[in-house]
Design a protein around this motif. Structure first.
Motif, short mmCIF file in Angstrom:
data_model
loop_
_atom_site.label_atom_id
_atom_site.label_comp_id
_atom_site.label_asym_id
_atom_site.label_seq_id
_atom_site.Cartn_x
_atom_site.Cartn_y
_atom_site.Cartn_z
N GLY A 1 0.81 -1.22 0.00
CA GLY A 1 0.00 0.00 0.00
C GLY A 1 0.84 1.27 0.00
N PRO A 2 1.69 1.47 1.00
CA PRO A 2 2.51 2.68 1.01
C PRO A 2 3.55 2.72 -0.10
CG PRO A 2 3.06 1.26 2.87
CD PRO A 2 1.81 0.72 2.26
N ILE A 3 4.10 1.57 -0.49
CA ILE A 3 5.10 1.55 -1.56
C ILE A 3 4.46 2.02 -2.87
CG2 ILE A 3 6.42 0.01 -3.07
CD1 ILE A 3 7.13 -1.58 -0.52
N GLU A 4 3.28 1.50 -3.20
CA GLU A 4 2.62 1.91 -4.43
C GLU A 4 2.15 3.36 -4.35
OE1 GLU A 4 -0.26 -0.64 -6.11
OE2 GLU A 4 0.92 -2.45 -5.78
N HIS A 5 1.77 3.80 -3.16
CA HIS A 5 1.36 5.20 -3.00
C HIS A 5 2.52 6.14 -3.34
CE1 HIS A 5 -0.62 8.44 -0.20
NE2 HIS A 5 -0.60 8.80 -1.47
N VAL A 6 3.68 5.84 -2.79
CA VAL A 6 4.86 6.68 -3.06
C VAL A 6 5.22 6.61 -4.54
CG1 VAL A 6 7.34 6.93 -2.62
CG2 VAL A 6 5.76 6.55 -0.72
N VAL B 1 7.69 10.28 1.29
CA VAL B 1 7.17 9.67 2.53
C VAL B 1 7.02 10.73 3.61
CG1 VAL B 1 7.71 8.08 4.42
CG2 VAL B 1 8.06 7.36 2.05
N ARG B 2 8.05 11.53 3.80
CA ARG B 2 8.03 12.57 4.84
C ARG B 2 6.88 13.55 4.64
NH1 ARG B 2 9.90 17.59 5.15
NH2 ARG B 2 10.88 17.47 3.08
N LYS B 3 6.67 13.98 3.39
CA LYS B 3 5.61 14.95 3.10
C LYS B 3 4.22 14.35 3.21
CE LYS B 3 8.44 18.10 0.35
NZ LYS B 3 8.80 18.63 -0.98
N LEU B 4 4.08 13.09 2.82
CA LEU B 4 2.78 12.43 2.95
C LEU B 4 2.38 12.29 4.41
CD1 LEU B 4 3.04 9.59 0.25
CD2 LEU B 4 1.63 11.65 0.14
N HIS C 1 -3.95 8.42 7.11
CA HIS C 1 -4.62 9.16 6.05
C HIS C 1 -3.65 9.74 5.03
CE1 HIS C 1 -8.45 8.78 8.07
NE2 HIS C 1 -7.92 9.24 9.19
N GLY C 2 -2.36 9.65 5.29
CA GLY C 2 -1.36 10.14 4.36
C GLY C 2 -0.66 9.01 3.67
N LEU C 3 0.28 8.39 4.38
CA LEU C 3 1.08 7.32 3.79
C LEU C 3 0.22 6.11 3.39
CD1 LEU C 3 3.97 6.48 3.06
CD2 LEU C 3 4.18 5.51 5.35
N TYR C 4 -0.75 5.77 4.25
CA TYR C 4 -1.59 4.60 3.99
C TYR C 4 -2.93 4.96 3.37
CZ TYR C 4 1.29 0.95 6.08
OH TYR C 4 2.28 0.03 6.32
N ARG C 5 -2.99 6.07 2.65
CA ARG C 5 -4.24 6.44 1.97
C ARG C 5 -4.60 5.35 0.95
NH1 ARG C 5 -5.31 12.25 -0.73
NH2 ARG C 5 -5.66 12.72 1.47
N GLY C 6 -5.90 5.00 0.91
CA GLY C 6 -6.36 3.97 -0.02
C GLY C 6 -6.05 2.56 0.43
N GLU C 7 -5.72 2.36 1.69
CA GLU C 7 -5.32 1.03 2.15
C GLU C 7 -6.48 0.05 2.14
OE1 GLU C 7 -2.56 -1.88 3.51
OE2 GLU C 7 -2.41 0.03 2.45
N VAL D 1 -9.60 2.71 -8.56
CA VAL D 1 -10.01 3.49 -7.39
C VAL D 1 -8.81 3.76 -6.49
CG1 VAL D 1 -11.41 3.43 -5.28
CG2 VAL D 1 -12.40 2.73 -7.47
N LYS D 2 -7.96 2.76 -6.30
CA LYS D 2 -6.76 2.95 -5.48
C LYS D 2 -5.86 4.04 -6.05
CE LYS D 2 -3.13 0.50 -6.05
NZ LYS D 2 -2.09 1.56 -6.12
N SER D 3 -5.64 4.01 -7.36
CA SER D 3 -4.78 5.02 -7.99
C SER D 3 -5.36 6.42 -7.85
CB SER D 3 -4.57 4.69 -9.48
OG SER D 3 -3.83 3.50 -9.63
N LYS D 4 -6.67 6.54 -8.03
CA LYS D 4 -7.30 7.85 -7.90
C LYS D 4 -7.20 8.38 -6.47
CE LYS D 4 -10.49 7.73 -11.81
NZ LYS D 4 -9.93 8.97 -12.41
#
Length: 305
Positions: A134-139, A162-165, A173-179, A241-244
């Motif tokens: 989840g966080p890897i794909e988010h970044v 990562v720091r900014k998210l 709600h930042g790094l793990y958004r869309g989890e 949906v995850k990408s959006k």
């Protein structure tokens, strides 16, 4: 005393096999990233923007405006992370498969898993993997979709991202958004992925009356490629949906309240076809990427065994 020694040996054997699963998976993960990254950036651009009418248009635009190396933008994160992800996938699948085999034995059932059990083991592997995928794909997605112009760039690499998210939305709600949608996607995707591959391999071995390890490597790759196609056809709307959600803004710029709201807005804006945007390059990518992953994992496992 003899029983204690036997239990220790059995535990050691299981631990060694899990280590082999993890190592083989890591090798397959590296192959997966190197083969699939150029396709992935085109997929993400199509999913998250209306600027490109087709995959070819997106690829041509990236090449013309950002250069050939842009197809490997954000690669460091997946190269480190996807290796770990695929390692976890195969390690968790092997663990779940052995658990279900033992469960069948205790119930006086055939040791060979049913195909619903293969799906369950694959889904377990997907859920286990989602903790880091989840966080890897988010970044990766944030890096892939940020402006190419250095003066407008949002992130100076994965760790800055990562720091900014985390600063903008915290960990959840930042790094793990869309989890939440990531977990659903991973369970469905890898349940189907492993089920398809195991069915094809077992059917080939039975049809030709050979042991599984005797299935030729080209067939392993081909069956792995078909499993990759099945994976995306079974899970693609969740990935959209995850990408959006993972390219959405923060605060006043946030468009989607949650997963359900994102599904609703995609349907309202683009109808059913909105959930399949970018499928073409994804399927084009899936065959070589999944073929390479399973081929490398299977050959590595045969070598170390």
């Amino acid at each position: 005393m003899a029983e204690s020694i036997a239990e220790m040996e059995a535990g050691s054997s299981k631990g060694l096999q899990t280590a082999k699963d993890l190592f083989s998976g890591a090798a397959g993960g590296i192959a997966q990233v190197l083969i699939g990254q150029p396709f992935d950036i085109v997929k993400v651009r199509l999913q998250t923007s209306n600027a490109y009418p087709s995959a070819l248009s997106a690829a041509s635009s990236i090449l013309k405006n950002e250069g050939a190396l842009a197809f490997y933008k954000g690669t460091l994160t997946p190269l480190l992370g996807i290796g770990a992800c695929v390692s976890i996938q195969f390690g968790a699948f092997g663990f779940a498969k052995r658990y279900l085999e033992n469960l069948n034995t205790s119930r006086s059932l055939p040791t060979t898993l049913s195909y619903s059990q293969y799906y369950a083991a694959g889904a377990f592997a997907g859920v286990a993997n989602s903790v880091i995928s989840g966080p890897i794909e988010h970044v990766r997605i944030r890096l892939q979709t940020q402006p190419h112009d250095p003066t407008r760039r949002l992130y100076n690499g994965p760790w800055d991202c990562v720091r900014k998210l985390v600063k903008q939305g915290g960990v959840s709600h930042g790094l793990y958004r869309g989890e939440a949608v990531t977990i659903i996607r991973e369970a469905q995707a890898y349940g189907v992925w492993f089920l398809t591959f195991e069915w094809l391999m077992n059917a080939d071995a039975a049809r030709n009356k050979i042991d599984r390890k005797e299935v030729p490597s080209w067939k392993v790759a081909f069956y792995g490629g078909l499993a990759g196609e099945a994976l995306w056809l079974a899970s693609y709307p969740f990935d959209v949906v995850k990408s959006k959600m993972q390219t959405d803004g923060f605060g006043a710029d946030q468009k989607y309240k949650n997963m359900r709201d994102c599904f609703r807005q995609v349907y309202r804006g683009s109808g059913v076809m909105g959930f399949w945007r970018g499928l073409g390059p994804t399927l084009l990518r899936a065959m070589p990427v999944s073929a390479g992953t399973f081929a490398v994992v299977e050959m590595t496992m045969r070598a170390i065994n």
